[in-house]
Scaffold this motif. Structure first.
Motif, mmCIF file in Angstrom:
data_model
loop_
_atom_site.group_PDB
_atom_site.id
_atom_site.type_symbol
_atom_site.label_atom_id
_atom_site.label_comp_id
_atom_site.label_asym_id
_atom_site.label_seq_id
_atom_site.Cartn_x
_atom_site.Cartn_y
_atom_site.Cartn_z
ATOM 1 N N TYR A 41 0.842 -1.188 0.000
ATOM 2 C CA TYR A 41 0.000 0.000 0.000
ATOM 3 C C TYR A 41 0.877 1.237 0.000
ATOM 4 O O TYR A 41 1.992 1.241 0.546
ATOM 5 N N LYS A 72 0.329 4.930 1.506
ATOM 6 C CA LYS A 72 -0.585 5.568 2.454
ATOM 7 C C LYS A 72 -0.165 7.011 2.687
ATOM 8 O O LYS A 72 0.998 7.290 2.954
ATOM 9 N N LYS A 73 -1.097 7.922 2.580
ATOM 10 C CA LYS A 73 -0.834 9.338 2.814
ATOM 11 C C LYS A 73 -1.050 9.672 4.280
ATOM 12 O O LYS A 73 -2.097 9.369 4.850
ATOM 13 N N GLY A 74 -0.053 10.294 4.897
ATOM 14 C CA GLY A 74 -0.201 10.805 6.241
ATOM 15 C C GLY A 74 -0.486 12.295 6.192
ATOM 16 O O GLY A 74 -0.756 12.857 5.121
ATOM 17 N N GLN A 121 4.235 10.416 3.446
ATOM 18 C CA GLN A 121 3.579 9.300 2.792
ATOM 19 C C GLN A 121 4.400 8.045 3.072
ATOM 20 O O GLN A 121 5.628 8.090 3.181
ATOM 21 N N ILE A 158 4.223 0.965 2.312
ATOM 22 C CA ILE A 158 4.071 -0.176 3.210
ATOM 23 C C ILE A 158 4.387 -1.436 2.414
ATOM 24 O O ILE A 158 3.726 -1.731 1.414
ATOM 25 N N TYR A 169 9.390 8.897 0.883
ATOM 26 C CA TYR A 169 8.549 7.963 1.640
ATOM 27 C C TYR A 169 9.228 7.570 2.953
ATOM 28 O O TYR A 169 10.451 7.566 3.061
ATOM 29 N N ARG A 171 1.376 0.048 -5.703
ATOM 30 C CA ARG A 171 1.085 -1.308 -5.247
ATOM 31 C C ARG A 171 1.614 -2.329 -6.262
ATOM 32 O O ARG A 171 1.411 -2.197 -7.464
#
Length: 383
Positions: free
Chosen positions: A284, A286-288, A292, A295, A328, A352
């Motif tokens: 994945y 994933k945006k924080g 980002q 994963i 990242y 992905r």
């Protein structure tokens, strides 16, 4: 961005995570080790099995003529099974069990690197029971700062390893008066991931002093300087083989060796690190709030060095190496906040399914894997 040479067509469909070992790099590394070690008339290089004990890797190392530096009975067994002859095996470690000592004596290994006078007593007793004589080198703690990470420094006064310098003469006298122990020499090891050759020069000078002291009591036939040579984790593509020439030349210049003495080296990381890579797939993105996350399916159970030491490994997107770079935090799936490979890392944009290579993972990678969270152990692919 320069990426390593990966057979992407063969690797792309393999189930991740797994270790990919490039035996071409390993064989070229071993050839360089043997060439550079030849500056000594009598030298033996023992591969430190703790760095990587994968059977196929051990077999190639044995075929290159190296011995083995072992720290458990299991490592001795693995080395012998893959072709290392017992007369090239040395056995170190602060807590050798009776079972391990008996096994080593049965196999007829070359030498025990003894870490305490209490251990001398046990080896002497067990050898007497078996009707054997154990060859012994005394591991002396030279109190030298290796200028490396605190968790991989082993030669300072307050480390758990070795006999203190002030106890050298007493330890030698104790050994030489025993019937079932043969004193062979002195052993040293001050730490790991050392890239400053001056550290080895300082160690050589300290060894010279200690050999003179020991020889007031008994001849020193073997001088074992340990290992510790580091690699360039930041540049595995530009420097795939460590500077063995500078390493061995430092000891040639600084270590006083007579014609009747043999020098022993115990190299581990520098031999296998650059041939191994942990392959992992992006699960994945994933945006924080400000970050980002990439994963991935590998975690600290597969490669613990970043979580344990804060160690750095170069990471490459081999599925799409030419994409524009983004930043990242590359993290794994383990239920621990420390399961992070790297933070704020620039890499070709991932999505992905992309296959990432975590580089220079051949040492202290697969061999330290665990099943925490009941995960499967990583497999490996050797080419």
């Amino acid at each position: 961005m320069i990426t390593g040479s990966f057979p992407i067509a063969k690797l792309a469909h393999r189930e991740t995570p797994f270790y990919y070992y490039d035996t071409r790099v390993l064989r070229e590394t071993l050839a360089e080790v043997n060439t550079c070690a030849s500056v000594f008339a009598h030298a033996t290089v023992h591969y430190a099995v703790k760095a990587c004990a994968t059977s196929e890797i051990l077999r190639i190392i044995a075929q290159a003529g190296l011995g083995a530096d072992c720290v458990s009975g299991g490592e001795i067994q693995a080395a012998i099974e893959q072709g290392v002859t017992p007369d090239k095996i040395v056995f170190a470690g602060v807590a050798k069990t009776d079972r391990e000592i008996r096994y080593a004596l049965e196999q007829g290994i070359a030498c025990f690197n003894v870490e305490s006078q209490a251990e001398v007593e046990v080896i002497d007793r067990l050898a007497a029971e078996m009707g054997r004589v154990a060859n012994v080198c005394l591991r002396i703690n030279p109190n030298i700062d290796a200028h490396t990470h605190a968790k991989i420094t082993t030669g300072m006064r307050e480390n758990k390893f070795g006999i203190q310098m002030c106890d050298l003469e007493e330890a030698v006298r104790d050994v030489v008066q025993r019937q079932h122990i043969a004193f062979k020499g002195l052993h040293f090891h001050i730490g790991s991931q050392i890239t400053d050759m001056q550290v080895f020069a300082v160690l050589a000078e300290r060894i010279n002093e200690l050999v003179v002291r020991a020889e007031q009591i008994a001849p020193v036939q073997h001088i074992n300087v340990g290992g510790g040579l580091g690699i360039l984790y930041e540049h595995p593509n530009h420097f795939p083989i460590p500077d063995f020439r500078a390493y061995f030349d430092t000891y040639r210049r600084c270590l006083h060796v007579r014609e009747d003495q043999t020098v022993h080296f115990e190299l581990g990381r520098s031999i296998v690190a650059q041939c191994g890579n942990l392959m992992t797939r992006v699960l994945y993105v994933k945006k924080g709030v400000e970050k980002q996350f990439a994963i991935v399916d590998a975690g600290m159970t597969d490669l613990i060095r970043p979580a344990l030491y804060g160690a750095f490994h170069r990471i490459e997107n081999i599925s799409n190496p030419d994409a524009e770079e983004q930043t990242y935090d590359i993290v794994g799936p383990i239920c621990e906040s420390s399961d992070v490979f790297v933070e704020g890392y620039r890499i070709a944009q991932v999505q992905r399914g992309d296959l990432l290579a975590i580089r220079s993972a051949g040492a202290y990678g697969e061999v330290m894997a665990s099943r925490y969270n009941l995960r499967r152990l990583p497999g490996h692919w050797i080419e």
